[in-house]
Design an enzyme around this catalytic site. Structure first.
Site, short mmCIF file in Angstrom:
data_model
loop_
_atom_site.label_atom_id
_atom_site.label_comp_id
_atom_site.label_asym_id
_atom_site.label_seq_id
_atom_site.Cartn_x
_atom_site.Cartn_y
_atom_site.Cartn_z
N GLU A 1 62.38 22.55 0.18
CA GLU A 1 62.62 23.66 1.11
C GLU A 1 63.36 24.79 0.41
O GLU A 1 64.32 24.54 -0.32
CB GLU A 1 63.46 23.18 2.31
CG GLU A 1 63.56 24.23 3.40
CD GLU A 1 64.40 23.76 4.58
OE1 GLU A 1 64.10 24.16 5.71
OE2 GLU A 1 65.36 23.00 4.37
N ALA B 1 72.53 18.70 2.29
CA ALA B 1 71.55 17.64 2.52
C ALA B 1 70.21 18.28 2.83
O ALA B 1 70.12 19.49 3.03
CB ALA B 1 72.01 16.75 3.68
N MET B 2 69.15 17.44 2.89
CA MET B 2 67.80 17.95 3.16
C MET B 2 67.05 16.94 4.01
O MET B 2 66.99 15.76 3.69
CB MET B 2 67.06 18.21 1.85
CG MET B 2 65.62 18.66 2.03
SD MET B 2 65.48 20.19 2.97
CE MET B 2 63.88 19.98 3.72
N GLU B 3 66.42 17.45 5.10
CA GLU B 3 65.87 16.63 6.16
C GLU B 3 64.47 16.09 5.91
O GLU B 3 63.65 16.00 6.84
CB GLU B 3 65.87 17.43 7.47
CG GLU B 3 64.96 18.64 7.52
CD GLU B 3 65.58 19.96 7.09
OE1 GLU B 3 65.04 21.01 7.45
OE2 GLU B 3 66.63 19.93 6.40
N ASN B 4 64.14 15.69 4.70
CA ASN B 4 62.83 15.09 4.44
C ASN B 4 62.62 13.89 5.35
O ASN B 4 63.48 13.00 5.41
CB ASN B 4 62.74 14.63 2.98
CG ASN B 4 63.30 15.64 2.01
OD1 ASN B 4 62.84 16.76 1.91
ND2 ASN B 4 64.33 15.22 1.27
N GLU C 1 71.02 16.37 9.89
CA GLU C 1 69.73 16.05 9.26
C GLU C 1 68.85 15.20 10.18
O GLU C 1 67.63 15.40 10.24
CB GLU C 1 69.95 15.34 7.92
CG GLU C 1 70.79 16.12 6.92
CD GLU C 1 70.32 17.57 6.74
OE1 GLU C 1 69.10 17.79 6.66
OE2 GLU C 1 71.19 18.45 6.69
N HIS D 1 67.00 17.09 12.80
CA HIS D 1 65.79 17.72 12.27
C HIS D 1 64.55 16.82 12.33
O HIS D 1 63.42 17.32 12.28
CB HIS D 1 65.99 18.10 10.80
CG HIS D 1 66.66 19.42 10.59
ND1 HIS D 1 66.23 20.58 11.17
CD2 HIS D 1 67.73 19.76 9.80
CE1 HIS D 1 67.00 21.59 10.77
NE2 HIS D 1 67.91 21.11 9.94
N GLU E 1 67.50 25.42 11.97
CA GLU E 1 68.85 25.17 11.46
C GLU E 1 69.92 25.39 12.53
O GLU E 1 70.90 24.65 12.59
CB GLU E 1 69.13 26.04 10.24
CG GLU E 1 68.22 25.75 9.06
CD GLU E 1 68.30 24.30 8.57
OE1 GLU E 1 69.27 23.60 8.91
OE2 GLU E 1 67.37 23.88 7.86
#
Length: 837
Positions: free
Chosen positions: A132, A266-269, A302, A305, A324
Site C-alpha cells: 500500500e 502496521a499494514m492490514e493485509n 488493522e 480494516h 483509515e
C-alpha cells in the site's frame, strides 16, 4: 480526474495465479504468473503495472486454443508495461501468461529485505511485503489499482528451512532438493495492495482460535514468550468485530507478523497483517501502559480494516481517507469494548488536537481530494486522513446516535461486500439509518479544508450562534459548514441539538449557561462571550473529562488568535491545578512548553513548580514496585514536564543517579524506566555514547524502542553528532531515522547544533532512510518558536526539497511561521503577567 494515470479498462483481471521461486540469500526471485482476464474491448495492446521487473516471456491464450505472443514496452515513468500482441485479442475470457525476474529490494516497500541480529550478533535476513498504496507493481506485474479486485492464488518456493507465509492458510506443500513449495488456498476478491508474502528463518507461535479463526504470531526466533498479550488481544477484538459488523471475518486464518524493519505502524493485509515488532513482542510484566494500549489499539485498527477496507474497498485513492478514518474510529470503539482500562476515548482527544494542528492552516487540504499520482496517494496517509477523518466521524456518530451509526455501517458492508465504493455510499446508508441527511451535511466537513470556530453570545432572551473559519494565524474567510451543535445548559442540565448552516443563527435553549460542545466531540472550536465564559468557569465542575479537555483546548486556540484574553485563559488554566487525567495533563504540558519557549522567567518556573509538584508528591517521586499503571503513567508525564520546564538540578540528579547506577534496568514499572531515561538525559554529563551503546545492545525490540524514543531528547551537546553518526552507520534503523531526526530538531537544548549536523549530512541521511518516509523529518517544525532557526530551516528546505513532500512542507513551514507570530504577539502580555495560582 486526470484519467491518464489510470489504467485503461480494456481488460479486467479476475484471478491471479502467482508462483515465486525465491533466493533469499541472493535477494532475487523468479516468477511465473497467470492472470485470468475478461477482455472488454478488442485490442492488440494491454497495459498493466510493473516497476523494476524484468519480463522474460509473455503470451495470451483462451479456451478455444488461440495463442498470441507479445513483446514488452517498458514505461518506467508511468510505472507500467505495455504488452504489444502480434494479433488482435477479441472480447471474452483469456489467460495472460508471464515469466519474470526481480530483486528483493532495500526500500521498505514492494517485496523487500529486513534483518535482525541473532544471539551471536550476526545479521539474519527475511523478506516481506508492503504494497500500500502502489507498490504491488514492484513485486509482480498486475493491475495495481484498488478497483481491480481479483482472487489470488499464491505459491512460494524457498529453501526448506525457511517459513513461508501469505494471506491464506496452506493448501499443500511439496519438497525437493532442500527446496519447499507452499501453495496457499485462494484469497477472497481483493485489491492488489492487500496481497502479502513473508519468508525467512522465523518462528510461528500458535495463539488459539477466535469464534471462527485460527490466530498466530510470526516473529524472530526466541520471542514466543512475548506474544501472548498481542495474541489474546487479536482474538478478543476479532470476536468483537464479527459481532459489531454482523459479518464473519473474511479470511481463512489470521497471522500477525512482527517485521524488524517497517516504515509505518502496521499494514492490514488480509490474513497476514504486518506490524512493527514492538507492537507484538511485549514483556507484559515490564511493559508501560502506553506500550500495552498502543498494541491493543493498532491491532484493533488493522483488524477493523479486514471488513472496512479489505472486504469493502474504496474505488480509488481519493477514498483512502475513509478506510483509515473509519479504522481509526473503530480501533477506539473496539478497544473501549475489550480493554476499557486504557480509556481510549479520552486519548482520542489528542488525535483531534493533531487534526486541528494541520487543519487550522491555509495550506491544509480537504480530507477527500482528487488524487492524480502515486505520490499524491502516498501524501493521503497523513494527520488529516487519520486524525481529522476519525474525529469528524466520531462527531457524527455521537450526533446521530451510536446504534444508528452501527446500523448504517452494517448495511453498508453487507450491501457492498467484495466490491468497491465511494464515500457517498456510506453517507447514504448513514442517512437511511438516522433522522439526519448526512449526505448533505458530511461533505461540508470532508470536501473542503478547515473547520470553524463557533461563538455563542446572549441576544435578548435568546442566544446568537455564529461561525467563521478558524485559522491559526488569526485570518479567516467565507467558508461555511453544516455545524452539528450538541448543547447542554450547565445550569439546568437540559440538552438539545441543532444543525447550523448559516453564518449566524439565533437559538432558544432551556437555561442560561449553554455549553455548545456537550460530550466534547465536535470538530470545531467553541468560543463564548466574556459573560458566558465566566459563567462556564463558575460551573466548571459540571463538565466531564472530555469537556474539560475541550474547553481548555478551545480556549488555548482562541488565545492564539486573540479571541480570548491571556487573563481569562490563565483564570481557566488555574482550575486544572489538581487535575489527574493523563490526556488533559498532556495538553497542559504542551501549553507550559510553549510558554517556556516564549518567556521562561523564574516567575514562570516557580508557577509551574507550584502547579505540578503537589501532584508529584501525592503520587510519590521514588520508584515503587507496587504501582498502578495509570498513576505511574501520569507520574511520568508530570515529572518529565516538571524537569523540562523548571530545570531543577536536584530533581534531575535524582533520576540521573539511577541511570548511572543502572538500577533502573531492574525496574518492573516500564513507565518509571522510561522516566529515568528521559530525565537523566537532561543532565549534560550523561553522554549520548552510553545511550547509543545501550540501544545497540538492547535484548528485545521493546527495550530497543525505549532508547530509540529518547535518544533525540538528550542535552549532551555532542548528542546530535553522535546520533546522526549512529543513523549513518545504521546502528539506528533507517526506518526510524526520520522520527529521530525530527526529535533532534524539536529539542530546544540542541536544536541549532542538530540542524547544522543534519545539513552537513543531508544527502547521506536521505540515502539511509526510505525516501517516501523522509518527510517525517519535518514533523518537528510545528514545535519551533526560535525565529533565527526557523529562517535557516526555511531556506535550507527551499533549496533541498524532500521527495513527495510539497504539501507537508508548506504546512509545517506555515505552522512554524504562525508560532513566531504568536510569540511576538503575546510576549509582552506574558512579561506583564503575574503567574500565580
Amino acid at each position: 480526474m486526470n484519467e491518464n494515470i489510470r489504467l485503461p479498462k480494456t481488460a479486467v483481471p479476475n484471478r491471479y495465479e502467482i508462483n515465486l521461486d525465491i533466493n533469499l540469500y541472493q535477494f532475487n526471485y523468479r516468477g511465473k504468473e497467470i492472470v485470468f482476464l475478461e477482455v472488454v474491448d478488442e485490442t492488440k495492446e494491454l497495459q498493466l503495472h510493473a516497476l523494476g521487473i524484468d519480463i522474460k516471456s509473455v503470451f495470451i491464450e483462451n479456451d478455444s486454443g488461440e495463442h498470441i505472443d507479445a513483446s514488452v514496452d517498458y514505461l518506467p515513468e508511468e510505472e507500467r508495461i505495455s504488452l504489444i500482441f502480434e494479433n488482435e485479442i477479441t472480447k471474452g475470457d483469456w489467460q495472460l501468461y508471464l515469466e519474470f525476474e526481480a530483486e528483493i529490494v532495500d526500500e521498505l516497500r514492494g517485496f523487500y529485505r529486513s534483518s535482525f541480529k541473532d544471539k551471536d550478533d550476526k545479521d539474519v535476513w527475511i523478506a516481506t511485503t508492503q504494497f500500500e498504496p502502489t507498490a504491488a507493481r514492484m513485486a509482480f506485474p498486475c493491475w495495481d489499482e484498488p478497483e481491480f479486485k481479483a482472487v489470488f492464488s499464491i505459491s512460494l518456493t524457498t529453501d526448506s528451512e525457511l517459513i513461508r507465509i501469505s494471506n491464506e492458510k496452506v493448501l499443500s506443500e511439496s519438497s525437493e532438493n532442500n527446496r519447499t513449495t507452499t501453495k496457499f488456498v485462494d484469497s477472497m476478491r481483493m485489491s492488489t495492495y492487500l496481497v502479502a508474502f513473508v519468508i525467512g528463518p522465523l518462528e510461528v507461535t500458535k495463539i488459539g482460535k477466535s469464534e471462527t479463526t485460527e490466530v498466530g504470531i510470526v516473529h524472530r526466533p526466541g520471542f514466543s514468550d512475548q506474544t501472548a498479550y498481542a495474541g489474546a488481544a487479536a482474538i478478543k477484538i476479532l470476536d468483537f468485530f464479527e459481532e459489531y459488523y454482523g459479518i464473519n471475518y473474511p479470511g481463512s486464518k489470521l497471522d500477525l507478523i512482527a517485521v524488524p524493519d517497517f516504515a509505518m505502524g502496521a499494514m492490514e493485509n488480509v490474513g497476514a497483517v504486518t506490524f512493527r515488532e514492538t507492537l507484538l513482542l511485549i514483556d507484559v510484566e515490564k511493559a508501560t501502559r502506553s506500550e500495552l494500549s498502543r498494541s491493543v489499539s493498532v491491532i484493533a485498527h488493522e483488524l477493523a480494516h479486514m471488513w472496512f477496507g479489505d472486504l469493502v474497498t474504496m474505488n480509488w485513492w481519493d477514498g483512502i481517507w475513509l478506510n483509515e478514518a473509519f479504522a481509526s474510529l473503530m480501533e477506539v470503539i473496539a478497544s473501549e469494548a475489550t480493554y476499557p482500562e486504557f480509556k481510549l476515548w479520552n486519548e482520542m482527544n489528542q488525535d483531534r488536537s493533531r487534526g486541528f494542528g494541520v487543519d487550522s492552516l491555509k495550506s491544509s487540504r480537504p480530507v477527500e481530494f482528487e488524487v492524480k499520482s502515486p505520490e499524491e496517494a502516498e501524501e493521503m496517509f497523513d494527520v488529516l486522513t487519520y486524525q481529522k477523518g476519525s474525529t469528524v466521524l466520531r462527531m457524527f456518530e455521537t450526533f446521530i446516535g451510536e446504534e444508528n451509526f452501527k446500523e448504517g455501517v452494517r448495511s453498508y458492508l453487507k450491501k457492498y461486500e467484495y466490491k468497491n465504493t465511494h464515500s457517498s455510499d456510506l453517507w447514504n446508508e448513514l442517512t437511511n439509518s438516522s433522522s439526519y441527511n448526512l449526505s448533505d451535511i458530511l461533505p461540508t466537513w470532508i470536501k473542503q479544508e478547515g473547520y470553524p470556530i463557533v461563538k455563542i453570545e446572549k441576544e435578548g432572551n435568546n442566544f446568537k450562534v455564529s461561525q467563521k473559519k478558524y485559522l491559526i494565524d488569526g485570518d479567516t474567510d467565507d467558508s461555511l459548514w453544516s455545524v452539528p451543535l450538541n448543547i447542554r445548559c450547565l445550569d439546568s442540565g437540559v440538552t438539545s441539538k441543532e444543525v447550523i448552516t448559516s453564518k449566524s443563527h439565533v437559538i432558544e435553549v432551556d437555561g442560561e449557561v449553554p455549553f455548545i460542545n456537550n460530550g466534547g466531540w465536535s470538530f470545531f472550536h467553541s468560543s463564548y462571550s466574556e459573560e458566558l465564559f465566566e459563567m462556564i468557569i463558575s460551573n466548571f465542575e459540571k463538565l466531564d473529562v472530555n469537556e474539560k479537555y475541550r474547553i481548555l483546548e478551545d480556549s488555548w486556540m482562541a488565545l492564539r488568535t486573540g479571541e480570548l484574553s491571556l487573563k481569562l485563559f490563565m483564570k481557566l488554566l488555574n482550575l486544572y491545578a489538581n487535575e489527574e487525567e493523563i490526556n488533559i495533563w498532556s495538553y497542559i504540558s504542551s501549553i507550559f512548553s510553549t510558554f517556556a519557549k516564549i518567556d521562561n522567567r523564574e516567575e514562570f518556573k516557580n508557577y509551574v513548580k507550584e502547579f505540578i509538584y503537589p501532584l508529584i508528591e501525592r503520587l510519590g517521586l521514588n520508584y515503587n514496585s507496587e504501582f498502578n499503571q495509570e498513576e505511574s503513567q501520569l507520574k511520568s508525564l508530570l515529572c518529565g514536564t516538571y524537569a523540562n520546564i523548571t530545570e531543577d538540578s536536584n530533581f534531575i540528579n535524582h533520576f540521573s543517579d539511577q541511570f548511572n547506577s543502572n538500577s533502573y534496568e531492574d525496574y518492573v514499572d516500564g513507565n518509571y524506566f522510561n522516566l529515568v531515561l528521559y530525565i537523566a538525559g537532561m543532565n549534560k554529563e550523561n553522554l549520548s555514547d552510553k545511550y547509543i551503546e545501550k540501544l545497540k545492545n538492547a535484548k528485545s525490540p521493546q527495550i530497543e524502542a525505549r532508547y530509540r524514543n529518547v535518544i533525540g531528547t538528550l542535552s549532551d551537546p555532542n548528542a546530535p553528532k553522535k546520533v546522526i553518526n549512529a543513523i549513518l552507520d545504521q546502528s539506528i534503523r533507517g526506518a526510524d531515522a526520520p522520527y529521530i531526526i525530527a526529535t533532534l530538531l524539536s529539542n530546544t537544548k540542541n536544536a541549532s547544533v542538530a540542524f547544522q549536523e543534519i545539513k552537513n549530512n543531508w544527502s547521506n541521511l536521505l540515502n539511509v532512510m526510505p525516501g517516501w518516509t523522509s518527510s517525517r523529518i519535518l514533523d518537528s517544525l510545528s514545535s519551533i518558536y526560535d525565529e533565527s532557526l526557523s529562517l535557516e530551516i526555511k531556506k535550507f528546505i527551499k533549496d533541498n526539497p524532500l521527495p513527495s513532500a510539497d504539501k507537508i512542507t508548506k504546512q509545517k513551514i506555515e505552522r512554524m511561521d504562525a508560532n513566531i507570530k504568536f510569540k511576538n504577539s503575546i510576549k509582552e502580555d506574558l512579561n506583564n503577567t503575574k503567574f500565580k495560582l
